[in-house]
Scaffold this active site. Structure first.
Site, PDB file in Angstrom:
ATOM      1  N   ASP A 169       0.831  -1.213   0.000  1.00 15.44           N
ATOM      2  CA  ASP A 169       0.000   0.000   0.000  1.00 15.44           C
ATOM      3  C   ASP A 169       0.868   1.266   0.000  1.00 15.44           C
ATOM      4  OD1 ASP A 169      -2.361  -1.525   0.053  1.00 15.44           O
ATOM      5  OD2 ASP A 169      -2.156  -1.800   2.210  1.00 15.44           O
ATOM      6  N   HIS A 219      -5.804  -3.771   5.121  1.00 16.54           N
ATOM      7  CA  HIS A 219      -5.404  -3.981   3.724  1.00 16.54           C
ATOM      8  C   HIS A 219      -6.586  -4.450   2.883  1.00 16.54           C
ATOM      9  CE1 HIS A 219      -2.959  -4.811   0.253  1.00 16.54           C
ATOM     10  NE2 HIS A 219      -3.364  -6.069   0.243  1.00 16.54           N
TER      11      HIS A 219
HETATM   12  P1  NAD Z   1      -0.534 -17.988  -6.416  1.00 21.20           P
HETATM   13  O1  NAD Z   1      -1.736 -18.793  -6.658  1.00 21.20           O
HETATM   14  O2  NAD Z   1       0.311 -17.600  -7.577  1.00 21.20           O
HETATM   15  O3  NAD Z   1       0.420 -18.719  -5.369  1.00 21.20           O
HETATM   16  C1  NAD Z   1      -0.053 -19.194  -4.162  1.00 21.20           C
HETATM   17  C2  NAD Z   1       0.679 -20.467  -3.849  1.00 21.20           C
HETATM   18  O4  NAD Z   1       0.186 -20.970  -2.610  1.00 21.20           O
HETATM   19  C3  NAD Z   1       0.469 -21.584  -4.907  1.00 21.20           C
HETATM   20  O5  NAD Z   1       1.733 -21.999  -5.399  1.00 21.20           O
HETATM   21  C4  NAD Z   1      -0.235 -22.676  -4.130  1.00 21.20           C
HETATM   22  O6  NAD Z   1       0.135 -23.985  -4.534  1.00 21.20           O
HETATM   23  C5  NAD Z   1       0.238 -22.372  -2.715  1.00 21.20           C
HETATM   24  N1  NAD Z   1      -0.551 -23.016  -1.684  1.00 21.20           N
HETATM   25  C6  NAD Z   1      -1.874 -23.278  -1.644  1.00 21.20           C
HETATM   26  N2  NAD Z   1      -2.181 -23.934  -0.506  1.00 21.20           N
HETATM   27  C7  NAD Z   1      -1.023 -24.056   0.177  1.00 21.20           C
HETATM   28  C8  NAD Z   1      -0.674 -24.615   1.419  1.00 21.20           C
HETATM   29  N3  NAD Z   1      -1.581 -25.215   2.194  1.00 21.20           N
HETATM   30  N4  NAD Z   1       0.603 -24.550   1.825  1.00 21.20           N
HETATM   31  C9  NAD Z   1       1.535 -23.939   1.058  1.00 21.20           C
HETATM   32  N5  NAD Z   1       1.273 -23.412  -0.129  1.00 21.20           N
HETATM   33  C10 NAD Z   1       0.010 -23.462  -0.555  1.00 21.20           C
HETATM   34  O7  NAD Z   1      -1.001 -16.676  -5.602  1.00 21.20           O
HETATM   35  P2  NAD Z   1      -0.145 -15.355  -5.319  1.00 21.20           P
HETATM   36  O8  NAD Z   1      -0.364 -14.385  -6.406  1.00 21.20           O
HETATM   37  O9  NAD Z   1       1.243 -15.739  -4.934  1.00 21.20           O
HETATM   38  O10 NAD Z   1      -0.941 -14.772  -4.035  1.00 21.20           O
HETATM   39  C11 NAD Z   1      -0.879 -15.453  -2.809  1.00 21.20           C
HETATM   40  C12 NAD Z   1      -1.708 -14.720  -1.770  1.00 21.20           C
HETATM   41  O11 NAD Z   1      -1.162 -13.425  -1.498  1.00 21.20           O
HETATM   42  C13 NAD Z   1      -3.160 -14.468  -2.177  1.00 21.20           C
HETATM   43  O12 NAD Z   1      -4.003 -14.726  -1.086  1.00 21.20           O
HETATM   44  C14 NAD Z   1      -3.187 -12.985  -2.514  1.00 21.20           C
HETATM   45  O13 NAD Z   1      -4.456 -12.412  -2.365  1.00 21.20           O
HETATM   46  C15 NAD Z   1      -2.207 -12.460  -1.514  1.00 21.20           C
HETATM   47  N6  NAD Z   1      -1.643 -11.128  -1.797  1.00 21.20           N
HETATM   48  C16 NAD Z   1      -1.438 -10.295  -0.765  1.00 21.20           C
HETATM   49  C17 NAD Z   1      -0.888  -9.043  -0.966  1.00 21.20           C
HETATM   50  C18 NAD Z   1      -0.649  -8.118   0.184  1.00 21.20           C
HETATM   51  O14 NAD Z   1      -0.429  -6.923  -0.047  1.00 21.20           O
HETATM   52  N7  NAD Z   1      -0.621  -8.579   1.404  1.00 21.20           N
HETATM   53  C19 NAD Z   1      -0.536  -8.647  -2.263  1.00 21.20           C
HETATM   54  C20 NAD Z   1      -0.750  -9.524  -3.320  1.00 21.20           C
HETATM   55  C21 NAD Z   1      -1.318 -10.778  -3.080  1.00 21.20           C
HETATM   56  C1  LMR Z   2      -3.071  -6.242  -3.588  1.00 18.79           C
HETATM   57  O1  LMR Z   2      -3.283  -5.249  -2.904  1.00 18.79           O
HETATM   58  O2  LMR Z   2      -2.590  -6.166  -4.735  1.00 18.79           O
HETATM   59  C2  LMR Z   2      -3.340  -7.597  -3.013  1.00 18.79           C
HETATM   60  O3  LMR Z   2      -4.004  -7.516  -1.795  1.00 18.79           O
HETATM   61  C3  LMR Z   2      -3.990  -8.536  -3.971  1.00 18.79           C
HETATM   62  C4  LMR Z   2      -5.404  -8.173  -4.299  1.00 18.79           C
HETATM   63  O4  LMR Z   2      -6.258  -9.060  -4.195  1.00 18.79           O
HETATM   64  O5  LMR Z   2      -5.661  -7.040  -4.700  1.00 18.79           O
END
Ligand code: NAD
Ligand code: LMR
Length: 333
Positions: free
Chosen positions: A168, A195
């Protein structure tokens, strides 16, 4: 003589101090580039453990060829989770599903709450003293879930649990830089709250810059809903991964430096916080000074404009509900 020292925490070159084992749980869209960035932190990281239910052997083999002193290992499947976590001092968690267009972060709760809860159980058993960095959405609920599981196991330390909200402030710097035609690296924006949408409260009045009413409204909206821009552009294939990897690595590196004893490191993060406790908000993001034991000092919100007071009023009920949902999920399990 070979100027190499061997420390209790592992092998590293003479320039390294106390490099630590870092585990990344969820080596997907975020976990892979985040691990790449941490593989380049040889002074701070000795071992990098990548855990996922799929693909980690290949990703780890690939990363392991990069010539840095960080030892990379992949762990695949729940039967290898304990080994991935043992000895970890910092655990970064981007495991779980990302959004598709039309979804809110809260829509991810039904899948990700259980994933985060199970990973928290494993952390409580294998590395209860580690520092936990939660990226999995919805962060407003997954951080309380993680806290509640650690409490159940009698190992909760609020100084060691962080919801990663760095993206953010990264976005806020970028978007304000564009409007002001300035280098975004020179722009710092305090973003407080949680968030997701209205719980993200950017405090543009604290930047020292001036904005027209239209600029302020447009920037505030863009910072609150920046995630949606990426979800829409990726058109069903996921959400922010590369910008999140940079943001997550920034927070992890800041924490690792603070654990080393470096002073004056301040990052925004969603932690158990006294800031709005009187209003029933137990977790809240503000600037936090990091130290040798994690959270050292939680900064207050600071002065607010009338516009920001109204944003905060909208944030509070939604954030409280998100936190309660996470706590109830564990309590009722
Ligand atoms: P992605 O699908 O590319 O990767 C997620 C990974 O988690 C996959 O490889 C999957 O196999 C794995 N996974 C699923 N269950 C699991 C388990 N029990 N143990 C270990 N691994 C497991 O998704 P991504 O783009 O990497 O996003 C991951 C998460 O992060 C999402 O929930 C997304 O919303 C979040 N996110 C948060 C922020 C933030 O600012 N905090 C920003 C972007 C994304
Ligand atoms: C973000 O802010 O990009 C993450 O929380 C992923 C989303 O779902 O927007």
């Amino acid at each position: 003589m070979l100027a190499t020292k061997i420390f209790a925490r592992g092998f590293h070159s003479s320039s390294a101090a106390y490099a630590r084992k870092v585990a990344v749980l969820g080596a997907g869209g975020i976990g892979q580039p985040l691990s790449l960035l941490l593989k380049n932190e040889g002074k701070l990281v000795s071992k990098l453990a990548l855990f996922d239910i799929v693909n980690t052997p290949g990703v780890a083999a690939d990363l392991s060829h990069i010539a840095t002193p960080v030892d990379v290992k992949g762990y695949k499947g729940t039967e290898e989770l304990d080994a991935a976590l043992q000895g970890a001092e910092v655990v970064v968690i981007p495991a779980g599903v990302p959004r598709k267009p039309g979804m809110t972060r809260d829509d991810l709760f039904k899948t990700n709450a259980g994933i985060v809860k199970n990973l928290a159980e494993a952390c409580a058993k294998n590395c209860p003293k580690a520092h936990f960095l939660i990226i999995s959405n919805p962060v407003n609920s997954t951080v309380p879930i993680f806290a509640e599981v650690l409490k159940k196991h009698g190992v909760y330390n609020p100084k060691h649990l962080f919801g990663v909200t760095t993206l953010d402030v990264v976005r806020a710097s970028t978007f304000v830089g564009q409007v002001k035609k300035a280098n975004p690296e020179s722009i710092k924006v305090h973003v407080v709250g949680g968030h997701s949408g209205p719980t993200i409260v950017p405090l543009l009045s604290q930047t020292g810059l001036t904005f027209t009413d239209e600029e302020r409204a447009a920037l505030t909206y863009r910072i609150q809903y920046g995630g949606d821009e990426v979800v829409k552009a990726k058109d069903g294939t996921g959400s922010a991964t590369l910008s999140m990897a940079v943001a997550g690595a920034r927070f992890a590196v800041s924490l690792l430096k603070a654990l080393e004893g470096e002073k004056g490191i301040v990052e925004p993060t969603f932690v158990e916080s006294p800031v709005l406790k009187a209003q029933g908000v137990d977790f809240f993001a503000t600037k936090v000074e990091l130290g040798k034991d994690g959270v050292e000092k939680i900064h207050p919100i600071g002065a607010l404009s009338k516009y920001e007071e109204e944003l905060l009023e909208k944030c509070v009920p939604e954030l409280k509900a998100n936190i309660k949902k996470g706590l109830d999920f564990v309590k009722s399990a």
